[in-house]
Design a protein around this motif. Structure first.
Motif, mmCIF file in Angstrom:
data_model
loop_
_atom_site.group_PDB
_atom_site.id
_atom_site.type_symbol
_atom_site.label_atom_id
_atom_site.label_comp_id
_atom_site.label_asym_id
_atom_site.label_seq_id
_atom_site.Cartn_x
_atom_site.Cartn_y
_atom_site.Cartn_z
ATOM 1 N N GLU A 44 0.823 -1.206 0.000
ATOM 2 C CA GLU A 44 0.000 0.000 0.000
ATOM 3 C C GLU A 44 0.860 1.261 0.000
ATOM 4 O O GLU A 44 0.592 2.209 -0.742
ATOM 5 C CB GLU A 44 -0.930 0.000 1.217
ATOM 6 N N ASN A 45 1.878 1.277 0.830
ATOM 7 C CA ASN A 45 2.747 2.450 0.916
ATOM 8 C C ASN A 45 3.426 2.743 -0.418
ATOM 9 O O ASN A 45 3.515 3.895 -0.845
ATOM 10 C CB ASN A 45 3.809 2.254 1.997
ATOM 11 N N THR A 127 -4.115 3.021 4.510
ATOM 12 C CA THR A 127 -2.822 3.330 5.128
ATOM 13 C C THR A 127 -2.805 4.741 5.695
ATOM 14 O O THR A 127 -2.316 4.974 6.799
ATOM 15 C CB THR A 127 -1.696 3.178 4.084
ATOM 16 N N VAL A 128 -3.314 5.712 4.934
ATOM 17 C CA VAL A 128 -3.356 7.106 5.385
ATOM 18 C C VAL A 128 -4.760 7.647 5.169
ATOM 19 O O VAL A 128 -5.567 7.082 4.432
ATOM 20 C CB VAL A 128 -2.331 7.978 4.622
ATOM 21 N N THR A 132 -4.405 13.375 4.342
ATOM 22 C CA THR A 132 -2.996 13.227 3.953
ATOM 23 C C THR A 132 -2.838 13.290 2.447
ATOM 24 O O THR A 132 -1.889 13.894 1.935
ATOM 25 C CB THR A 132 -2.440 11.896 4.476
ATOM 26 N N LEU A 202 5.054 12.384 2.524
ATOM 27 C CA LEU A 202 4.430 11.070 2.680
ATOM 28 C C LEU A 202 5.284 10.147 3.542
ATOM 29 O O LEU A 202 4.752 9.348 4.319
ATOM 30 C CB LEU A 202 4.193 10.442 1.308
ATOM 31 N N LYS A 203 6.602 10.260 3.421
ATOM 32 C CA LYS A 203 7.472 9.455 4.273
ATOM 33 C C LYS A 203 7.262 9.813 5.739
ATOM 34 O O LYS A 203 7.279 8.937 6.613
ATOM 35 C CB LYS A 203 8.941 9.645 3.876
ATOM 36 N N LEU A 206 3.969 8.384 6.846
ATOM 37 C CA LEU A 206 4.038 6.929 6.976
ATOM 38 C C LEU A 206 4.989 6.488 8.083
ATOM 39 O O LEU A 206 5.248 5.300 8.234
ATOM 40 C CB LEU A 206 4.465 6.309 5.641
#
Length: 247
Positions: A44-45, A127-128, A132, A202-203, A206
């Motif tokens: 997903e990431n 995931t987010v 986001t 995004l990093k 996550l």
């Protein structure tokens, strides 16, 4: 005066391809990525990051095309006579940048919204949050502001061919900066910001805390470079005489 110029530029763009492109491109791009991700085995990431990297790398190319289209529109209207007869050209030139920025903000938020909704509701990935996705798109848009300014300068100073060519080269450089070759230098390469800054955000979202320092470092550079670009653009626009445009 700025309001009148924005209204006039909006009327000029009404019904033109450039307006439709700002709606169709984000819809098609998001749809294609969602369709591919439905059968892809990526995590997903990785899927989320790859989407924003691809959009960010392609952004400079589209900017070059859109600014060239704006220039061509003015040139076809009596060889830019509408601009040449204005007493305050800076307002007219600034209006064109602002209008494209408004269009692009709508486009990136539309792309992020469609992708985020589809990723969560259709593919069942969470995931987010949708916030986001939208923040990542907004950060990407912020990174594009100086690119719009400089591409508009290239278009009216050197012609549409140069503007499109610079856009294509910028897209290639942006893609290159997403690799390990750009790991340390991307912060100083403006054309890489549309791809790298949302990727860095995004990093952080996550859970990679190491990316926070990168974001803290590049944001001031982005702000300073944007202000310098604005000042130079307005100075140049005030002295523009329309004699340098060429194909």
């Amino acid at each position: 005066m700025l309001r009148r110029n924005l209204h006039a530029d909006l009327l000029k763009m009404k019904g033109r391809t450039i307006t439709l492109a700002h709606i169709l491109i984000p819809m098609i791009t998001s749809g294609l990525f969602l369709a591919y991700y439905a059968i892809s085995g990526w995590s997903e990431n990785t899927k989320i990051i790859a989407f924003y990297q691809a959009v960010g790398a392609g952004f400079p190319v589209l900017i070059g095309i859109f600014t060239a289209s704006i220039m061509e529109q003015e040139q076809s209207a009596g060889a830019c006579q509408n601009l040449l007869t204005l007493r305050k050209k800076t307002v007219a030139f600034w209006s064109k940048v602002i209008l494209l920025l408004i269009f692009s903000l709508f486009s990136v938020l539309l792309a992020a919204g469609i992708f985020g909704f589809g990723f969560y509701k259709i593919l069942g990935c969470s995931t987010v949050s949708i916030v986001t996705y939208l923040i990542s798109a907004f950060i990407m848009w912020c990174g594009s502001i100086p690119l719009y300014i400089w591409q508009m300068f290239f278009a009216f100073r050197f012609g549409k061919g140069v503007s499109i060519g610079v856009g294509i080269i910028s897209g290639l450089v942006s893609a290159l900066m997403l690799t390990n070759l750009g790991m340390f230098v991307w912060k100083y390469v403006p054309v890489s910001w549309t791809g790298r800054i949302p990727y860095t955000y995004l990093k952080i979202a996550l859970g990679e805390s190491g990316a926070i320092n990168e974001m803290k470092f590049v944001i001031p550079i982005l702000c300073v470079f944007t202000v310098i670009s604005m000042v130079y653009y307005l100075f140049w626009a005030s002295r523009w005489e329309g004699s340098k445009i060429s194909e």
